[in-house]
Design an enzyme around this catalytic site. Structure first.
Site, mmCIF file in Angstrom:
data_model
loop_
_atom_site.group_PDB
_atom_site.id
_atom_site.type_symbol
_atom_site.label_atom_id
_atom_site.label_comp_id
_atom_site.label_asym_id
_atom_site.label_seq_id
_atom_site.Cartn_x
_atom_site.Cartn_y
_atom_site.Cartn_z
ATOM 1 N N ASP A 112 1.403 11.955 -1.801
ATOM 2 C CA ASP A 112 1.699 11.098 -0.809
ATOM 3 C C ASP A 112 2.328 9.968 -1.129
ATOM 4 O OD1 ASP A 112 1.953 9.707 1.627
ATOM 5 O OD2 ASP A 112 -0.028 10.278 2.574
ATOM 6 N N GLU A 116 3.788 11.179 10.086
ATOM 7 C CA GLU A 116 2.812 10.593 10.485
ATOM 8 C C GLU A 116 3.292 8.987 11.278
ATOM 9 O OE1 GLU A 116 0.745 9.544 6.588
ATOM 10 O OE2 GLU A 116 0.508 7.627 7.564
ATOM 11 N N GLU A 133 4.840 14.048 0.428
ATOM 12 C CA GLU A 133 4.802 13.292 1.820
ATOM 13 C C GLU A 133 5.315 12.103 1.950
ATOM 14 O OE1 GLU A 133 0.685 14.026 3.455
ATOM 15 O OE2 GLU A 133 0.946 12.175 4.662
ATOM 16 N N LYS A 170 -2.668 9.974 -3.366
ATOM 17 C CA LYS A 170 -1.668 9.007 -3.148
ATOM 18 C C LYS A 170 -0.772 8.681 -4.377
ATOM 19 C CE LYS A 170 -2.807 8.129 1.181
ATOM 20 N NZ LYS A 170 -1.890 8.356 2.384
ATOM 21 N N ASP A 195 1.225 13.084 14.521
ATOM 22 C CA ASP A 195 0.154 12.150 14.668
ATOM 23 C C ASP A 195 -0.329 12.200 16.249
ATOM 24 O OD1 ASP A 195 -1.042 9.359 13.018
ATOM 25 O OD2 ASP A 195 -0.833 9.445 15.233
ATOM 26 N N LYS A 234 -5.122 15.984 -1.414
ATOM 27 C CA LYS A 234 -3.959 15.217 -1.502
ATOM 28 C C LYS A 234 -4.214 13.850 -2.455
ATOM 29 C CE LYS A 234 -2.400 13.180 2.162
ATOM 30 N NZ LYS A 234 -1.892 13.275 3.558
ATOM 31 N N GLY A 261 -8.785 4.273 1.941
ATOM 32 C CA GLY A 261 -7.478 3.956 2.858
ATOM 33 C C GLY A 261 -6.340 3.240 2.146
ATOM 34 N N SER A 262 -6.436 2.849 0.815
ATOM 35 C CA SER A 262 -5.431 2.247 -0.066
ATOM 36 C C SER A 262 -4.380 3.175 -0.639
ATOM 37 C CB SER A 262 -6.118 1.563 -1.292
ATOM 38 O OG SER A 262 -6.907 2.216 -2.089
ATOM 39 N N ASP A 263 -3.149 2.799 -0.374
ATOM 40 C CA ASP A 263 -2.213 3.474 -0.935
ATOM 41 C C ASP A 263 -1.060 2.514 -1.345
ATOM 42 O OD1 ASP A 263 -0.138 3.116 1.402
ATOM 43 O OD2 ASP A 263 -1.505 4.544 2.534
ATOM 44 N N HIS A 310 -1.276 14.811 10.413
ATOM 45 C CA HIS A 310 -1.897 13.604 10.162
ATOM 46 C C HIS A 310 -3.299 13.368 10.623
ATOM 47 C CE1 HIS A 310 -2.236 9.096 9.837
ATOM 48 N NE2 HIS A 310 -2.195 9.611 8.457
#
Lengths: 428, 428
Positions: B245, B298, B271, B217, B321, B215, B22-24, B348
């Protein structure tokens, strides 16, 4: 080096709904409230701030304040660099950011803490907030601003140019402010819960008190609004500006139709005709109701939405609020954006302590940013000032410039105790 | 008549930051979390809902949920009229409204309660949420929507026309959905914390698993992004769509420059190139990066901002979302707006339970609103599904249509217990 050692919060609520003070088309029965925060430092200095709410949910803001404690306690707070760092740290918290980003409950809580920190630092400097801010260099001021998402409208160099242009006249305008104060307008005659006789009496009184502008709430019932605006216009005569405020009641077409019906009474601006999120809606309304001006801002969530309102030509009047956005830092960005687009800032006030805070921001605008008061007025509402240690003073329709150190944010301890919810004596 | 008798909340957090899942570019270390709400009714029925957050501040959402209890407990909840009334009551609370309006912490909490109520009602009807919604008449569906602030783009009659146009094919599209599922894309290869080898391996795996879109990041470091996108493009070949994204990282000019550098690798959409509040910024970016598509949603706070993104021609892809706006009711408004403007909805998902919820909304779109899947895909991320009683099922790159009654929102009791913060066993 000064370090913040504690942060304490209080849920304060005033039972204003009992008198219908503050009633409008969207807010029939507000209990004006504050999620109140106190910062204490190891040198004995203290800073106060608050989120203004209208009752239910004030406890959610108190929870949001508590979520910020790790950013605050243990932080040094000596001068402008620390203020910028505190703001940046809270706004940039990657996990808390999910709850906005930069809007609503979490962002208002950040604003309260930022404002409390500015209260502390300006008190320690022995200056009222407006004079403390105006004592900073243009470079120190732009360093307070987060330019992310702004640079297509305003970048750091353009902001510096605005501030440098205003620098030569600072001392002269400070002296004028201390001598003459800053123009105000009053909303006191126009609450929706007031009967016709009260509207007429308070409208006349406002003129007698020296105000050159009043404001009426509209948007409940069109026939009522036409009648009430007629009464107010007749009471004040043709030379006093009468603004109207719909508190977000309408869609685009409804706003245009309603204002056509009110136009014969020469309303000066229509405030919050629709959703504060609707940039394009405001632009469409403005194009159709001119020369009546369009005003908004008290619910505008952040600098990004203000940027767009200006880019889209959606507003004639920008109504920043001291306790809605991320505090002094973000309001500096908003003042700079307004100056860049040449749109006058007429802040929202009223509620609990908003007059006390926002007068400082208009005075910063005059001394250090736009350098003028043309078409600029600060809202004034005569509620709840008695609970503050340094209450606003109005003379002849003007705010008297505060001279006590700080942001005028501190509530009296006996008021904090009596109105603490739900266990203060006022709620017993 | 069924009446809600209790509302309970739980603070649930998963320590996902330990693995960099989940890191971005804006969220380096999320702990995926849920402010979880359960409604119990006097006939024994139950509905579950939640706000998704990424860690700190989850307790503020729990406080916001608690602030809604007076709107919920004691209310009857028998069918669509009651669902509309519940939504209207919470969104219209004149005091809580000050904390938004309709955005951020308070609005997400409203969305969770609304979703829990739809979960309850559709479970009792014995239908998965998407089939329950698609069983309502066009009139019942438009009555779920708050058209305030929308009528300059979409009014009730126009919404009815969209729904009536889609009505004849409902049964056929339902059968096709149950047979074929709904197209998905996967974000699993592209988290910013993954090394090049992992990006390449997971990209190949995604194609092998049947996905036609992945996708990545971006937005941390340009050279890294160029290299990583090149690796992914080489791994998947020219016929697979590769979206990127930026998670709100850029201003307008920066977004345009960055995408020019990535363009040689044929990114399908960019995104969240900038602030989710910046309608005009997205429009400016879209004009300059075409034919690369612009996607966002989102973090878009409500239907009013979606309306403007569509009016301004700011987006090619609308990413609603399930847990950001005011629940199923507001998402129906957003699906109708998208259909009115002919913009595809690609929701999302990810986080905690967002895949579980949002699949139902895309299926509602197909069966009852837009009537098509052209250029429409639902995001899929393979995290945390094991904690749900009715987890999403992906086969050959498509969501299998859920058949269990309800909104797929219910978390297993052992997960609620183990990940309860701060006292569950996972946090001990």
């Amino acid at each position: 080096m000064t370090t913040i050692t504690t942060m304490t919060t209080t849920d304060v609520r005033f039972p204003t709904s009992r008198e219908l003070d503050g009633s409008d088309a969207m807010n029939p029965d507000p209990d004006y409230s504050a999620a109140y925060v106190v910062l204490q430092a190891d040198d004995g200095s203290r800073g106060d701030g608050f989120v203004f709410t209208i009752g239910r949910g004030n406890e959610v803001e108190v929870a949001a304040l508590a979520a910020l404690e790790a950013h605050v306690v243990g932080r040094s707070l000596d001068g402008p660099d620390d203020l910028a760092a505190l703001s940046h740290s809270m706004v940039g918290d990657s996990q808390l950011r999910w709850l906005g980003p930069e809007k609503g409950v979490m962002h208002m809580a950040i604003g309260a803490v930022v404002n409390a920190a500015w209260d502390l630092v300006s008190r320690r400097a022995g200056l009222p907030l407006w004079q403390y801010v105006a004592s900073l260099t243009p470079e120190q001021l732009v360093d307070q601003v987060d330019f992310r998402y702004l640079t297509d409208a305003l970048d750091r160099d353009q902001a510096l140019e605005i501030l440098r242009r205003a620098e030569p006249g600072r001392a002269e305008r400070t002296a004028a402010l201390l001598r003459d104060g800053y123009p105000a307008y009053t909303t006191s005659p126009g609450w929706l819960g007031y009967d016709d006789a009260k509207v007429e009496r308070l409208s006349r009184q406002a003129v007698a008190d020296g105000f050159a502008q009043i404001k009426l709430k509209v948007g409940g019932d069109l026939a009522d609004d036409v009648r009430r605006l007629g009464i107010a216009r007749a009471a004040v005569g043709p030379d006093i500006r009468v603004a109207v405020d719909a508190n977000q009641r309408w869609g685009v077409d409804e706003a245009v139709q309603w204002m056509e019906a009110l136009a014969p009474y020469d309303p000066y601006w229509i405030e919050e005709p629709t959703s504060p999120d609707d940039v394009l809606g405001h632009a469409a309304i403005r194009a159709k109701v001119a020369p009546i001006k369009v005003a908004t801002g008290e619910h505008v969530q952040n600098r990004v939405v203000f940027k767009q309102l200006l880019q889209a030509g959606a507003i004639d009047v920008l109504q920043l609020d001291a306790a809605r956005v991320g505090g002094v830092n973000e309001n500096l960005a908003i003042l700079l954006l307004a100056a860049r687009f040449g749109v006058p800032v007429c802040p929202h006030a009223g509620g609990v302590g908003l007059c006390e805070l926002v007068q400082h921001l208009s005075m910063v605008d005059l001394v250090a940013v736009s350098g003028q008061t043309q078409d600029r007025v600060i809202e004034y509402v005569d509620h709840l000032h008695e609970h503050f240690e340094d209450p606003t003073v109005i003379e002849h329709g003007r705010y008297v410039a505060p001279t006590a150190p700080g942001f005028s944010a501190r509530m009296k301890q006996e008021s904090l105790d009596a109105y603490r919810f739900p266990d203060g004596s006022a709620w017993a």
